[in-house]
Design a protein around this motif. Structure first.
Motif, PDB file in Angstrom:
ATOM      1  N   CYS A  16       0.855  -1.193   0.000  1.00  0.00           N
ATOM      2  CA  CYS A  16       0.000   0.000   0.000  1.00  0.00           C
ATOM      3  C   CYS A  16       0.889   1.240   0.000  1.00  0.00           C
ATOM      4  CB  CYS A  16      -0.894  -0.013   1.237  1.00  0.00           C
ATOM      5  SG  CYS A  16      -1.884   1.478   1.411  1.00  0.00           S
ATOM      6  N   LEU A  17       0.712   2.096  -1.012  1.00  0.00           N
ATOM      7  CA  LEU A  17       1.540   3.301  -1.109  1.00  0.00           C
ATOM      8  C   LEU A  17       1.147   4.327  -0.057  1.00  0.00           C
ATOM      9  CD1 LEU A  17       1.655   3.723  -4.976  1.00  0.00           C
ATOM     10  CD2 LEU A  17       3.424   2.810  -3.485  1.00  0.00           C
ATOM     11  N   ALA A  18      -0.042   4.182   0.496  1.00  0.00           N
ATOM     12  CA  ALA A  18      -0.517   5.165   1.473  1.00  0.00           C
ATOM     13  C   ALA A  18       0.026   4.898   2.864  1.00  0.00           C
ATOM     14  CB  ALA A  18      -2.037   5.181   1.495  1.00  0.00           C
ATOM     15  N   CYS A  19       0.109   3.613   3.258  1.00  0.00           N
ATOM     16  CA  CYS A  19       0.491   3.328   4.641  1.00  0.00           C
ATOM     17  C   CYS A  19       1.608   2.305   4.765  1.00  0.00           C
ATOM     18  CB  CYS A  19      -0.724   2.865   5.454  1.00  0.00           C
ATOM     19  SG  CYS A  19      -1.227   1.168   5.101  1.00  0.00           S
ATOM     20  N   GLY A  20       2.015   1.676   3.673  1.00  0.00           N
ATOM     21  CA  GLY A  20       3.117   0.735   3.743  1.00  0.00           C
ATOM     22  C   GLY A  20       2.704  -0.697   4.039  1.00  0.00           C
ATOM     23  N   TYR A  21       1.399  -0.935   4.212  1.00  0.00           N
ATOM     24  CA  TYR A  21       0.928  -2.298   4.440  1.00  0.00           C
ATOM     25  C   TYR A  21       1.211  -3.156   3.213  1.00  0.00           C
ATOM     26  CZ  TYR A  21      -2.417  -6.167   4.470  1.00  0.00           C
ATOM     27  OH  TYR A  21      -3.009  -7.397   4.378  1.00  0.00           O
ATOM     28  N   ALA A  22       1.690  -4.377   3.431  1.00  0.00           N
ATOM     29  CA  ALA A  22       1.982  -5.282   2.318  1.00  0.00           C
ATOM     30  C   ALA A  22       0.993  -6.437   2.327  1.00  0.00           C
ATOM     31  CB  ALA A  22       3.411  -5.794   2.419  1.00  0.00           C
ATOM     32  N   TYR A  23       0.293  -6.616   1.219  1.00  0.00           N
ATOM     33  CA  TYR A  23      -0.607  -7.762   1.091  1.00  0.00           C
ATOM     34  C   TYR A  23       0.205  -9.009   0.794  1.00  0.00           C
ATOM     35  CZ  TYR A  23      -3.959 -11.078  -0.710  1.00  0.00           C
ATOM     36  OH  TYR A  23      -4.686 -12.220  -0.913  1.00  0.00           O
ATOM     37  N   GLU A  24       0.067 -10.017   1.645  1.00  0.00           N
ATOM     38  CA  GLU A  24       0.786 -11.281   1.476  1.00  0.00           C
ATOM     39  C   GLU A  24      -0.176 -12.297   0.882  1.00  0.00           C
ATOM     40  OE1 GLU A  24       3.914 -11.807   2.245  1.00  0.00           O
ATOM     41  OE2 GLU A  24       4.476 -10.147   3.551  1.00  0.00           O
ATOM     42  N   PRO A  25       0.017 -12.665  -0.394  1.00  0.00           N
ATOM     43  CA  PRO A  25      -0.884 -13.631  -1.027  1.00  0.00           C
ATOM     44  C   PRO A  25      -0.901 -14.978  -0.304  1.00  0.00           C
ATOM     45  CG  PRO A  25       0.526 -12.571  -2.650  1.00  0.00           C
ATOM     46  CD  PRO A  25       1.057 -12.188  -1.303  1.00  0.00           C
ATOM     47  N   ASP A  26       0.231 -15.367   0.270  1.00  0.00           N
ATOM     48  CA  ASP A  26       0.312 -16.647   0.976  1.00  0.00           C
ATOM     49  C   ASP A  26      -0.527 -16.645   2.250  1.00  0.00           C
ATOM     50  OD1 ASP A  26       2.049 -17.584  -0.938  1.00  0.00           O
ATOM     51  OD2 ASP A  26       3.854 -17.013   0.178  1.00  0.00           O
ATOM     52  N   ALA A  27      -0.745 -15.450   2.813  1.00  0.00           N
ATOM     53  CA  ALA A  27      -1.483 -15.356   4.063  1.00  0.00           C
ATOM     54  C   ALA A  27      -2.945 -14.984   3.850  1.00  0.00           C
ATOM     55  CB  ALA A  27      -0.823 -14.321   4.978  1.00  0.00           C
ATOM     56  N   GLY A  28      -3.247 -14.356   2.699  1.00  0.00           N
ATOM     57  CA  GLY A  28      -4.611 -13.886   2.483  1.00  0.00           C
ATOM     58  C   GLY A  28      -4.912 -12.702   3.378  1.00  0.00           C
ATOM     59  N   ASP A  29      -6.186 -12.450   3.624  1.00  0.00           N
ATOM     60  CA  ASP A  29      -6.573 -11.330   4.464  1.00  0.00           C
ATOM     61  C   ASP A  29      -7.816 -11.711   5.242  1.00  0.00           C
ATOM     62  OD1 ASP A  29      -6.988  -8.913   5.648  1.00  0.00           O
ATOM     63  OD2 ASP A  29      -7.926  -8.013   3.895  1.00  0.00           O
ATOM     64  N   SER A  30      -7.645 -11.880   6.547  1.00  0.00           N
ATOM     65  CA  SER A  30      -8.740 -12.363   7.377  1.00  0.00           C
ATOM     66  C   SER A  30      -9.861 -11.335   7.508  1.00  0.00           C
ATOM     67  CB  SER A  30      -8.213 -12.719   8.776  1.00  0.00           C
ATOM     68  OG  SER A  30      -7.594 -11.598   9.373  1.00  0.00           O
ATOM     69  N   LYS A  31      -9.503 -10.046   7.422  1.00  0.00           N
ATOM     70  CA  LYS A  31     -10.519  -9.010   7.587  1.00  0.00           C
ATOM     71  C   LYS A  31     -11.574  -9.082   6.487  1.00  0.00           C
ATOM     72  CE  LYS A  31     -11.105  -4.003   8.079  1.00  0.00           C
ATOM     73  NZ  LYS A  31     -10.435  -2.675   8.060  1.00  0.00           N
ATOM     74  N   TYR A  32     -11.119  -9.387   5.264  1.00  0.00           N
ATOM     75  CA  TYR A  32     -12.053  -9.485   4.136  1.00  0.00           C
ATOM     76  C   TYR A  32     -12.311 -10.942   3.764  1.00  0.00           C
ATOM     77  CZ  TYR A  32     -11.872  -4.472   3.369  1.00  0.00           C
ATOM     78  OH  TYR A  32     -11.987  -3.116   3.517  1.00  0.00           O
ATOM     79  N   GLN A  33     -11.891 -11.850   4.660  1.00  0.00           N
ATOM     80  CA  GLN A  33     -12.082 -13.284   4.457  1.00  0.00           C
ATOM     81  C   GLN A  33     -11.516 -13.736   3.112  1.00  0.00           C
ATOM     82  OE1 GLN A  33     -16.316 -13.772   5.130  1.00  0.00           O
ATOM     83  NE2 GLN A  33     -16.013 -13.946   7.343  1.00  0.00           N
TER      84      GLN A  33
END
Ligand SMILES: [Zn+2]
Length: 111
Positions: A16-33
């Protein structure tokens, strides 16, 4: 029957260019299931950065996990031009002041 091309596929991470968060495809994203193994490009269109709610267009591809871009390491190089010691800097400053003073006195003396 398994497809080796799929098993060895390395998924790119997106930052994320705004906050530096990195989406990890191997981990997915629990917040958005989002299930682990979901590529960033296959995230639902309503997916947002779980940290700052930025849209997916605010993310940039930073490559697979563990692969350094090398950009951070290069930042410290190329700044070695001005490596004067404090003593040398003082000599330059006071030398310049003394020269200016002499110049001023010589002009003053001409009048
Ligand atoms: Zn963010």
């Amino acid at each position: 029957m398994s497809d080796p091309a799929v098993e060895t596929q390395v998924l790119d991470r997106y930052e994320c260019l705004a906050c530096g968060y990195a989406y990890e495809p191997d981990a997915g994203d629990s917040k958005y299931q989002i299930a682990p193994g979901t590529p960033f490009t296959e995230l639902p269109s309503n997916w947002r950065c779980p940290v700052c709610d930025a849209k997916t267009s605010q993310f940039q591809n930073i490559g697979p996990t563990g692969k350094s871009s090398g950009f951070q390491e290069n930042l410290s190089y190329g700044l070695g031009v001005n490596k004067l010691t404090p003593t040398q800097k003082n000599l330059l400053i006071f030398g310049g002041l003394g020269l200016g003073f002499l110049l001023f006195m010589s002009l003053y003396g001409l009048q």
